[in-house]
Write an enzyme that holds these catalytic residues in place. Structure first.
Site, PDB file in Angstrom:
ATOM      1  N   ARG A 143       0.929  -1.195  -0.158  1.00 20.16           N
ATOM      2  CA  ARG A 143       0.052   0.388  -0.200  1.00 20.16           C
ATOM      3  C   ARG A 143       1.100   1.496  -0.444  1.00 20.16           C
ATOM      4  NH1 ARG A 143      -2.898  -3.233   3.200  1.00 20.16           N
ATOM      5  NH2 ARG A 143      -5.596  -4.019   2.740  1.00 20.16           N
ATOM      6  N   LYS A 165       2.472  11.004 -11.789  1.00 18.25           N
ATOM      7  CA  LYS A 165       2.042  10.049 -12.588  1.00 18.25           C
ATOM      8  C   LYS A 165       2.479   9.037 -12.740  1.00 18.25           C
ATOM      9  CE  LYS A 165      -1.559  13.179 -15.777  1.00 18.25           C
ATOM     10  NZ  LYS A 165      -1.164  13.700 -17.173  1.00 18.25           N
ATOM     11  N   GLU A 207       8.540  16.802 -26.026  1.00 18.25           N
ATOM     12  CA  GLU A 207       8.376  17.331 -24.817  1.00 18.25           C
ATOM     13  C   GLU A 207       8.658  19.199 -23.719  1.00 18.25           C
ATOM     14  OE1 GLU A 207       5.801  15.662 -23.590  1.00 18.25           O
ATOM     15  OE2 GLU A 207       5.138  14.172 -23.552  1.00 18.25           O
ATOM     16  N   LYS A 249       6.654  22.558 -14.715  1.00 19.85           N
ATOM     17  CA  LYS A 249       5.986  21.619 -15.070  1.00 19.85           C
ATOM     18  C   LYS A 249       5.716  21.415 -13.477  1.00 19.85           C
ATOM     19  CE  LYS A 249       4.588  17.432 -15.227  1.00 19.85           C
ATOM     20  NZ  LYS A 249       4.536  15.488 -15.831  1.00 19.85           N
ATOM     21  N   GLU A 259      -4.596  16.495 -11.707  1.00 18.22           N
ATOM     22  CA  GLU A 259      -5.172  17.575 -12.638  1.00 18.22           C
ATOM     23  C   GLU A 259      -6.707  16.983 -13.086  1.00 18.22           C
ATOM     24  OE1 GLU A 259      -3.191  15.212 -16.758  1.00 18.22           O
ATOM     25  OE2 GLU A 259      -4.552  14.265 -16.870  1.00 18.22           O
ATOM     26  N   ARG A 263      -3.642  21.198 -14.613  1.00 20.64           N
ATOM     27  CA  ARG A 263      -2.517  20.058 -15.336  1.00 20.64           C
ATOM     28  C   ARG A 263      -3.241  19.554 -16.437  1.00 20.64           C
ATOM     29  NH1 ARG A 263       0.644  15.673 -11.689  1.00 20.64           N
ATOM     30  NH2 ARG A 263       1.712  14.785 -13.334  1.00 20.64           N
ATOM     31  N   ASN A 267      -0.858  18.108 -21.139  1.00 22.65           N
ATOM     32  CA  ASN A 267      -1.147  16.768 -22.546  1.00 22.65           C
ATOM     33  C   ASN A 267      -1.328  17.368 -23.670  1.00 22.65           C
ATOM     34  OD1 ASN A 267      -1.394  14.849 -21.034  1.00 22.65           O
ATOM     35  ND2 ASN A 267      -2.846  15.945 -19.520  1.00 22.65           N
ATOM     36  N   HIS A 270      -1.267  15.505 -26.686  1.00 24.73           N
ATOM     37  CA  HIS A 270      -1.217  13.638 -26.061  1.00 24.73           C
ATOM     38  C   HIS A 270      -2.323  12.839 -26.403  1.00 24.73           C
ATOM     39  CE1 HIS A 270       2.359  15.298 -24.030  1.00 24.73           C
ATOM     40  NE2 HIS A 270       2.694  14.780 -23.452  1.00 24.73           N
ATOM     41  N   HIS A 274      -1.657   9.723 -28.660  1.00 20.21           N
ATOM     42  CA  HIS A 274      -1.998   8.592 -27.568  1.00 20.21           C
ATOM     43  C   HIS A 274      -2.680   7.802 -29.003  1.00 20.21           C
ATOM     44  CE1 HIS A 274      -1.330  10.145 -23.035  1.00 20.21           C
ATOM     45  NE2 HIS A 274      -0.556   9.697 -23.708  1.00 20.21           N
ATOM     46  N   HIS A 287       6.593   7.774 -27.892  1.00 19.26           N
ATOM     47  CA  HIS A 287       6.015   8.963 -27.333  1.00 19.26           C
ATOM     48  C   HIS A 287       5.903   9.760 -27.445  1.00 19.26           C
ATOM     49  CE1 HIS A 287       3.106  10.246 -24.405  1.00 19.26           C
ATOM     50  NE2 HIS A 287       3.934  10.630 -24.160  1.00 19.26           N
TER      51      HIS A 287
END
Length: 385
Positions: A143, A165, A207, A249, A259, A263, A267, A270, A274, A287
């Site tokens: 956990r 993330k 990026e 960032k 997000e 935030r 993206n 993206h 994606h 990517h």
């Protein structure tokens, strides 16, 4: 939902001259009690002092891959040895195609086989795939155990290692299974970029470029003016690009960790990117390559919505191409637009079946906007034929 944070200063030649050589530059992610530093500099990985002050534990586990481990794992192991009685290594297969449950389970297998307790510190030594999977494993094991990001690619240093993330891919969508889980430290050793293949390095520049349109037009100007130095991996230029990217960032994540609003501007490109990755099969395009092309598509969408000029689209397209990135989208099937739209409906920014895109203006402001399918389809066809 506009980005309203101040860019925090112009990016120019004077800023480059202030980048320190040797000692690390520190950028802080401000998240209250969970705040942490990003250390940026040359030679950090091999210095035992870099790893001082991390959570105390009997065991540190380096998670890496078959490409990076032979280059840097031994040096990191030696630097950690003064701080941890036991240092273990887990080496995973390399590539986006392995960012999945079976590979993630290999981390858990090793932790359980070695009787690692809940104070064990994981260190992600590699690019974005290793960082995402190690972070997700750290979030889940017992956990939650502490972890450190040690990014060795440009893309990971300027983006994926920062902000917490963590995820693995699903065949139907990229990064759809994961958690927000912050590292306790990020160590960007710029020396590791020397061994990065040219294609991977260009993927990282996507990026870097992203931060200009969404936040800091002066940084976009700087990237254009210094792209030759960046492509040549000039250490001063690279150090400034990594630092400024992390500063931006950090500012965004500090305002919106999970997000829920601001935030999402990170993206930019993206949603299209994606879809390209999932549609071609993970690993066919890197990517950053998909994001680079996706930024051109998102800029084109912004132009169709009246937010930027055609000249701005052409400017971003030229810069993306000069960085060694694709600017024409692949055709994903006979009904190309429909395939893209289907893939984008499982994007994390989609709500109620409506696909939302990050769009920009020419002053460095970004917004998240739902766009009619017909307009998106026009952009897909214009950018892929």
């Amino acid at each position: 939902m506009d980005a309203t944070l101040s860019p925090g200063g112009a990016a120019g030649d004077a800023a480059v001259a202030r980048v320190p050589h040797g000692p690390a530059h520190v950028v802080t992610i401000d998240l209250g009690q969970r705040s942490y530093p990003i250390l940026i500099g040359a030679g950090l990985l091999r210095e035992p002092a870099t790893w001082a002050g991390l959570p105390r534990a009997s065991t540190a586990v380096i998670v890496s891959n078959t490409t990076v481990a032979p280059l840097y794992a031994a040096a990191l192991h030696a630097a950690l040895a003064p701080h941890y009685p036991r240092v273990l290594e887990v080496v995973l297969p390399d590539g986006e195609a392995h960012k999945d449950w079976p590979t993630l389970n290999r981390i858990f297998d090793a932790l359980l086989e070695q009787a690692c307790d809940r104070k064990t510190v994981l260190l992600a030594l590699g690019g974005g795939v290793i960082g995402d999977m190690t972070g997700f494993a750290a979030a889940c094991y017992m956990r939650g155990v502490p972890f450190v990001q040690v990014p060795t690619t440009l893309l990971a240093q300027v983006d994926s290692s920062v902000g917490g993330k963590t995820a693995i891919n699903h065949p139907l969508g990229k990064n759809m299974i994961g958690a927000f889980y912050q590292p306790v430290r990020v160590v960007c050793d710029l020396d590791t970029l020397a061994t990065l293949p040219a294609r991977e390095y260009s993927a990282g520049l996507a990026e870097v470029i992203k931060y200009g349109p969404i936040f800091d037009p002066a940084f976009l100007d700087w990237i254009e003016a210094h792209l030759g130095a960046l492509m040549a991996r000039d250490p001063v230029a690279v150090a400034y690009a990594v630092r400024r990217s992390c500063e931006i960032k950090a500012a965004v994540v500090g305002e919106d960790e999970r997000e829920s609003g601001l935030r999402a501007i990170l993206n930019f490109g993206h949603t299209f990117g994606h879809a390209i990755e999932a549609g071609l099969g993970y690993g066919a395009w890197l990517h950053g390559e998909a994001v680079g092309c996706g930024m051109v598509m998102a800029a084109t969408l912004s132009q169709r919505l009246g937010r930027v000029s055609q000249a701005y689209v052409e400017r971003l397209t030229r810069l993306t191409a000069a960085a060694g990135l694709p600017t024409r989208a692949p055709v994903l099937g006979p009904d190309n637009a429909a395939r893209y739209l289907a893939l984008m409906r499982v994007d994390k920014k989609a709500e109620g079946g409506a696909i939302r895109f990050v769009v920009v203006d020419e002053q460095g402001h970004a917004a998240l906007q739902a766009v009619p399918d017909a307009v998106v389809a026009e952009v897909i066809e214009a950018c892929s034929r």
